[in-house]
Scaffold this motif. Structure first.
Motif, PDB file in Angstrom:
ATOM      1  N   ASN A   1       0.819  -1.207   0.000  1.00 43.85           N
ATOM      2  CA  ASN A   1       0.000   0.000   0.000  1.00 43.85           C
ATOM      3  C   ASN A   1       0.853   1.257   0.000  1.00 43.85           C
ATOM      4  OD1 ASN A   1      -2.516   1.540   0.345  1.00 43.85           O
ATOM      5  ND2 ASN A   1      -1.710   1.976   2.381  1.00 43.85           N
ATOM      6  N   TRP A   2       2.009   1.221   0.703  1.00 41.72           N
ATOM      7  CA  TRP A   2       2.871   2.399   0.752  1.00 41.72           C
ATOM      8  C   TRP A   2       3.422   2.760  -0.627  1.00 41.72           C
ATOM      9  CZ3 TRP A   2       1.748   4.801   4.836  1.00 41.72           C
ATOM     10  CH2 TRP A   2       1.647   4.178   6.076  1.00 41.72           C
ATOM     11  N   LEU A   3       3.436   1.795  -1.547  1.00 42.79           N
ATOM     12  CA  LEU A   3       3.977   2.036  -2.886  1.00 42.79           C
ATOM     13  C   LEU A   3       2.877   2.170  -3.925  1.00 42.79           C
ATOM     14  CD1 LEU A   3       6.892  -0.576  -2.782  1.00 42.79           C
ATOM     15  CD2 LEU A   3       6.953   1.832  -2.118  1.00 42.79           C
ATOM     16  N   SER A   4       1.634   2.306  -3.466  1.00 41.68           N
ATOM     17  CA  SER A   4       0.488   2.402  -4.379  1.00 41.68           C
ATOM     18  C   SER A   4       0.499   3.730  -5.126  1.00 41.68           C
ATOM     19  CB  SER A   4      -0.817   2.263  -3.596  1.00 41.68           C
ATOM     20  OG  SER A   4      -0.993   3.391  -2.748  1.00 41.68           O
ATOM     21  N   ALA A   5      -0.341   3.797  -6.145  1.00 36.35           N
ATOM     22  CA  ALA A   5      -0.449   5.032  -6.932  1.00 36.35           C
ATOM     23  C   ALA A   5      -0.875   6.205  -6.059  1.00 36.35           C
ATOM     24  CB  ALA A   5      -1.436   4.831  -8.077  1.00 36.35           C
ATOM     25  N   THR A   6      -1.766   5.918  -5.091  1.00 34.71           N
ATOM     26  CA  THR A   6      -2.232   6.988  -4.193  1.00 34.71           C
ATOM     27  C   THR A   6      -1.084   7.565  -3.391  1.00 34.71           C
ATOM     28  OG1 THR A   6      -4.426   6.003  -4.005  1.00 34.71           O
ATOM     29  CG2 THR A   6      -3.744   7.513  -2.255  1.00 34.71           C
ATOM     30  N   TRP A   7      -0.254   6.688  -2.819  1.00 34.91           N
ATOM     31  CA  TRP A   7       0.857   7.191  -2.013  1.00 34.91           C
ATOM     32  C   TRP A   7       1.961   7.807  -2.881  1.00 34.91           C
ATOM     33  CZ3 TRP A   7       0.898   9.022   2.499  1.00 34.91           C
ATOM     34  CH2 TRP A   7      -0.011   8.560   3.447  1.00 34.91           C
ATOM     35  N   GLN A   8       2.104   7.327  -4.098  1.00 37.03           N
ATOM     36  CA  GLN A   8       3.058   7.976  -4.996  1.00 37.03           C
ATOM     37  C   GLN A   8       2.632   9.416  -5.279  1.00 37.03           C
ATOM     38  OE1 GLN A   8       4.371   5.667  -8.476  1.00 37.03           O
ATOM     39  NE2 GLN A   8       3.681   3.806  -7.435  1.00 37.03           N
TER      40      GLN A   8
END
Length: 342
Positions: free
Chosen positions: A288-295
């Motif tokens: 989740n930390w590397l998801s599009a949202t966090w990017q």
């Protein structure tokens, strides 16, 4: 489970209490289920605050008709007598009670005293005389302010960040509370989520007979982990001691605790997550930390205005823009595969 008494308050509860900040993030039904299960599992002390959006309301709904079976502590961010009285009345209404066991000045930058011109401490005395509160407490994030509050002799409890990462100066603060007969309520026992071994965190707290840890809980599985220690509390042994020493070595230096007092950011940066992303992707691995949202969230760091507002509000005195920059550079390397985190 060891019972502890909070200083001179006479409040005696299991050394395993509930921090209600996170339940503002769950629906009312889930909050009621979690809070009732906490009570059934043996927790008796519940800490909330007017600043925690609907947390007070959720506690009021969950414990209606049970007031005499639990201890309730809340806080005010009011900085004027008018705001103090208004927030206290709102808190009592939402918690569906006519008194608080402990009422705390929330995240203070000064030690309020009688006659200091603010009228704030006088408000506490007034509320106590009216029977609206039973004990006067204070929460702080700045060591010098916390120490002044303890040395003043005006407060019955201090709430302060405390974990096995705490500095020698912070350990001295805890000891000073014991010497002064002051209850110590430990917040951020998991350092804002950076510590993931609950056994080690619990065993560390258990070494202090006057410290009451309030664990921030928002999921039933988290709660069940803490409740399992009611009957089988972890104790500090050689294995846990070695583990803690290793953790201290890995987490030396400045890092964001995720308290959120720097928020909101004028540029829309989620500082309390982005400024510690490097640690989170390593210590709490999740795709989740590397998801599009966090990017997208991390990319907002490029829009930092360097206005300095976050640094002024940071209770730990961190150079937040620099932390954001370093975390963003590391994050980009992780995304590019230049740095491995697993």
């Amino acid at each position: 489970m060891k019972m502890i008494t909070l200083g001179s308050t006479g409040i005696t509860v299991p050394q395993n209490a509930f921090g209600a900040l996170p339940i503002q993030r769950v629906c009312p039904e889930t909050a009621t289920q979690i809070l009732r299960r906490a009570y059934d599992g043996g927790m008796r002390f519940f800490d909330t605050a007017r600043a925690y959006s609907d947390s007070e309301e959720k506690l009021g709904a969950a414990f209606e008709g049970m007031r005499d079976r639990i201890y309730l502590a809340s806080k005010t961010m009011g900085r004027t007598p008018e705001d103090f009285r208004s927030q206290l009345d709102t808190t009592l209404r939402l918690l569906k009670t006519d008194y608080l066991d402990i009422y705390q000045f929330h995240c203070v930058d000064q030690c309020y005293r009688p006659g200091d011109g603010t009228g704030m401490y006088e408000c506490m005395l007034e509320a106590k005389e009216q029977g609206k509160i039973r004990h006067i407490g204070v929460t702080a994030h700045k060591l010098n302010v916390a120490r002044e509050c303890v040395e003043s002799g005006l407060y019955e409890t201090l709430q302060y960040p405390f974990s096995y990462l705490s500095s020698p100066q912070e350990l001295e603060l805890v000891e000073l509370c014991r010497e002064r007969g002051m209850g110590f309520i430990a917040m951020k026992g998991l350092a804002g989520g950076l510590l993931t071994n609950s056994r080690a965190a619990f065993a560390f707290m258990a070494q202090f007979d006057h410290v009451l840890p309030i664990w921030g809980i928002q999921k039933m599985e988290e709660l069940e982990e803490w409740l399992s220690y009611m009957e089988c509390p972890p104790v500090m042994d050689e294995e846990l001691s070695r583990f803690i020493e290793k953790e201290k070595t890995e987490l030396t230096g400045e890092f964001c605790r995720g308290c959120g007092y720097c928020m909101p950011c004028p540029a829309g940066i989620l500082i309390n997550s982005c400024a510690r992303m490097s640690l989170m992707v390593r210590r709490a691995p999740s795709d989740n930390w590397l998801s599009a949202t966090w990017q997208e969230n991390m990319k907002k760091i490029e829009d930092c205005l360097h206005c300095g507002k976050c640094m002024k509000k940071c209770p730990y005195g961190l150079n937040t823009p620099e932390l954001l920059r370093k975390n963003y550079e590391d994050y980009k390397k992780i995304l590019a595969g230049e740095v491995k985190v697993r």
